[in-house]
Design an enzyme around this catalytic site. Structure first.
Site, PDB file in Angstrom:
ATOM      1  N   ASP A   1     -22.459  43.224  11.522  1.00  0.00           N
ATOM      2  CA  ASP A   1     -21.108  43.640  11.898  1.00  0.00           C
ATOM      3  C   ASP A   1     -20.583  42.943  13.144  1.00  0.00           C
ATOM      4  OD1 ASP A   1     -23.098  45.054  13.387  1.00  0.00           O
ATOM      5  OD2 ASP A   1     -21.534  46.403  14.097  1.00  0.00           O
ATOM      6  N   GLU A   2     -21.197  41.831  13.516  1.00  0.00           N
ATOM      7  CA  GLU A   2     -20.834  41.187  14.779  1.00  0.00           C
ATOM      8  C   GLU A   2     -20.959  39.677  14.635  1.00  0.00           C
ATOM      9  OE1 GLU A   2     -22.320  41.399  19.474  1.00  0.00           O
ATOM     10  OE2 GLU A   2     -23.442  42.392  17.867  1.00  0.00           O
TER      11      GLU A   2
END
Length: 353
Positions: free
Chosen positions: A104-105
């Site tokens: 998610d990054e």
């Protein structure tokens, strides 16, 4: 060249995906983690849970003491991976220079992007809007000319916010920065820094570099450089690219072939710029064109092609338009299939800045 780097970080990702998929989990303290009976720990939690002091890596049993009404569920990693692929598909609409840090990054380098007249701020905002509208998740973004500041900035206005640090603002931003927010500065290191009277970036900037090296070794040099606004690290993609594509969604449907040709002219320039960055390692093996019609149905025409050729896209357009049946066109996309050049023994990526 001053780079334009975006750091995107989804807000409490695992918990957000679960709350999105189950309305009963929304707006209540929620955590993803293991059972307290098995010495489980919290992987992540939402913001209502954080108000009680619940944090990642905390023992589930302790989290439940802090927040007795905390709902703890086991994670579904396959689902999170599937959603992550959708997130990265959105990233690739804006740049090919994507460095994933987790599901998610990621860092994105948009230095060469011509979208939104090259505004990294507007690109970051559009990425966030796309994630929210298409995936029903929120993301925070940091925009800066260097990586570590972009990462720190993405946390400034969480959740669902953005922080932009322009080149003239870098020095002031770092001077006021708490040292504990610099990536790599852990609890023990921070305590040592505080004992030396160092609390902010400005303190380190004005501290003797040789003494930093004496106390912290190589990390002392890195910390000194960060506090001087020096971060030479590039955004380095890690996946092997097998295709390259650009696309554009129109505010209003277009109908005429001439309008399509104009759109291809613009898209081709962007595609060519991206391809030139990897042309030393990759060769074109096919070209494709995608049309999405007013009824949201789409068609793709793809044929073998051994070099990047704008005129070939015009030929593909004629074939694709033959399938339109009078429908308006809401999106045009251009793509190329890629494979490594034969003279390369191992896959590698050379970035031209």
């Amino acid at each position: 060249m001053t780079r334009k780097i975006i750091h995107i970080d989804l807000d409490c990702y695992y918990a957000a995906v679960e709350a999105r998929d189950n309305p009963k989990l929304r707006d209540i303290p929620l955590a993803i983690g293991g059972s307290q009976n098995r010495r489980g720990v919290i992987s992540t939690c939402n913001y209502p849970a954080r108000k009680y002091g619940v944090r990642s890596a905390m023992a589930t049993a302790h989290a439940l003491k802090l927040c007795p009404n905390l709902t703890v569920i086991r994670g579904d990693m396959e689902k999170y991976k599937a959603v992550s692929k959708q997130i990265h598909a959105i990233f690739r609409r804006y740049t090919d220079l994507i460095e994933p840090l987790s599901l998610d990054e990621a860092y994105l380098d948009v230095t060469d992007s011509k979208l939104f007249r090259g505004s990294a701020t507007l690109i970051a905002e559009d990425i966030r809007k796309a994630i929210e509208s298409e995936l029903k998740l929120t993301a925070s973004a940091g925009v800066a000319p260097i990586k570590f500041v972009a990462k720190v900035a993405s946390d400034v206005n969480k959740p669902n916010g953005i922080c932009v640090v322009t080149p003239p603002e870098i020095e002031g931003f770092i001077d006021k920065l708490d040292l504990g927010k610099i990536p790599g500065v852990g609890k023990v290191t921070l305590e040592k820094l505080h004992k030396l009277g160092l609390h902010k970036g400005e303190d380190v900037k004005n501290y003797d570099q040789h003494l930093l090296l004496k106390h912290f070794g190589k990390f002392g040099r890195s910390l000194w450089e960060r506090c001087h606004g020096i971060d030479r690290r590039e955004v380095i993609p890690t996946r092997i690219r097998k295709s390259l594509g650009v696309e554009r969604t129109f505010a209003q449907d277009i109908h005429a072939e001439e309008e399509c040709i104009g759109a291809i002219e613009s898209l081709y320039e962007e595609l060519e710029t991206r391809f030139n960055r990897i042309a030393e390692e990759k060769k074109v093996i096919r070209q494709g064109l995608k049309l999405k019609f007013s009824d949201f149905k789409q068609t793709t025409v793809e044929h073998k092609q051994l070099s990047l050729d704008k005129a070939f896209f015009f030929e593909l357009l004629k074939e694709a338009l033959g399938r339109s049946d009078g429908r308006g066109i809401r999106l045009i996309g251009l793509s190329v299939g890629l494979e490594p050049k034969e003279e390369l023994s191992t896959p590698q990526m050379t970035l031209n800045w």
